[in-house]
Design a protein around this motif. Structure first.
Motif, short mmCIF file in Angstrom:
data_model
loop_
_atom_site.label_atom_id
_atom_site.label_comp_id
_atom_site.label_asym_id
_atom_site.label_seq_id
_atom_site.Cartn_x
_atom_site.Cartn_y
_atom_site.Cartn_z
N ARG A 33 31.62 14.86 -20.14
CA ARG A 33 32.41 14.26 -19.06
C ARG A 33 32.97 12.91 -19.49
N TYR A 34 32.12 12.12 -20.13
CA TYR A 34 32.56 10.80 -20.59
C TYR A 34 33.70 10.94 -21.61
N GLU A 35 33.55 11.86 -22.56
CA GLU A 35 34.59 12.06 -23.58
C GLU A 35 35.90 12.51 -22.94
N LYS A 36 35.80 13.36 -21.94
CA LYS A 36 37.00 13.82 -21.25
C LYS A 36 37.68 12.66 -20.52
N LEU A 37 36.90 11.85 -19.82
CA LEU A 37 37.46 10.69 -19.13
C LEU A 37 38.03 9.67 -20.11
N LYS A 38 37.34 9.50 -21.24
CA LYS A 38 37.80 8.56 -22.26
C LYS A 38 39.14 9.02 -22.85
N ALA A 39 39.32 10.33 -22.98
CA ALA A 39 40.59 10.85 -23.48
C ALA A 39 41.72 10.56 -22.50
N ILE A 40 41.40 10.59 -21.21
CA ILE A 40 42.40 10.30 -20.19
C ILE A 40 42.71 8.81 -20.14
N ASN A 41 41.67 7.97 -20.25
CA ASN A 41 41.84 6.52 -20.16
C ASN A 41 40.99 5.84 -21.23
N PRO A 42 41.58 5.51 -22.38
CA PRO A 42 40.83 4.90 -23.48
C PRO A 42 40.19 3.55 -23.12
N ALA A 43 40.70 2.88 -22.08
CA ALA A 43 40.13 1.59 -21.68
C ALA A 43 38.72 1.75 -21.15
N LEU A 44 38.31 2.95 -20.87
CA LEU A 44 36.96 3.22 -20.39
C LEU A 44 35.92 2.81 -21.43
N GLU A 45 36.24 2.99 -22.69
CA GLU A 45 35.33 2.61 -23.77
C GLU A 45 35.14 1.09 -23.80
N ILE A 46 36.20 0.34 -23.58
CA ILE A 46 36.10 -1.12 -23.53
C ILE A 46 35.21 -1.55 -22.37
N LEU A 47 35.40 -0.92 -21.23
CA LEU A 47 34.59 -1.21 -20.05
C LEU A 47 33.11 -0.93 -20.34
N ARG A 48 32.84 0.23 -20.96
CA ARG A 48 31.45 0.59 -21.27
C ARG A 48 30.81 -0.42 -22.21
N LYS A 49 31.55 -0.86 -23.23
CA LYS A 49 31.01 -1.83 -24.18
C LYS A 49 30.84 -3.20 -23.55
N THR A 50 31.80 -3.60 -22.74
CA THR A 50 31.75 -4.93 -22.12
C THR A 50 30.51 -5.09 -21.24
N PHE A 51 30.20 -4.07 -20.48
CA PHE A 51 29.07 -4.16 -19.57
C PHE A 51 27.81 -3.48 -20.10
N ASP A 52 27.86 -3.05 -21.37
CA ASP A 52 26.72 -2.43 -22.03
C ASP A 52 26.15 -1.28 -21.18
N LEU A 53 27.06 -0.34 -20.84
CA LEU A 53 26.70 0.78 -19.98
C LEU A 53 26.27 1.99 -20.80
N ASP A 54 25.41 2.79 -20.22
CA ASP A 54 25.05 4.07 -20.84
C ASP A 54 26.05 5.12 -20.41
#
Length: 114
Positions: free
Chosen positions: A92-113
């Motif tokens: 699910r995460y990979e699919k959402l990341k493909a739609i919106n690459p900024a999701l990876e930045i958000l995950r790293k910024t807030f140190d999310l699982d």
């Protein structure tokens, strides 16, 4: 033709026949130049058989509403049409990341699982 096609699919969905409605909405039907043949691509042979076994109500509806009793619906299998569904959180995460690459930045910024 597409308007009536979608109305019938919605009617099926409302009456609980969600599988047939889904088959009708997988791809847009294409009306051929002869004005009688409607082509629909389905993702696999099983869905083609199931659709063909249940298309009589659809044909009756379209023939009556369009005042064209020569209409036929041809189904073709196109394995490329088959959609991939994400079941695990990682998918699910990979699919959402493909739609919106900024999701990876958000995950790293807030140190999310994932």
């Amino acid at each position: 033709m597409r308007l009536l096609w979608n109305k019938f699919a919605q009617r099926l969905s409302d009456s609980g026949q969600k599988i047939m409605a889904t088959y009708m909405q997988i791809n847009d039907p294409v009306l051929q130049d002869d004005g009688f043949t409607i082509k629909l691509e389905l993702p696999n042979e099983g869905s083609k058989v199931d659709f063909d076994n249940n298309k009589l109500d659809l044909l009756g509806y379209l023939r009556g509403k369009l005042h064209n009793h020569d209409i036929v619906v041809e189904t073709h299998v196109n394995e490329v049409v088959e959609k991939k569904y994400a079941f695990t959180p990682e998918e699910r995460y990979e699919k959402l990341k493909a739609i919106n690459p900024a999701l990876e930045i958000l995950r790293k910024t807030f140190d999310l699982d994932i």
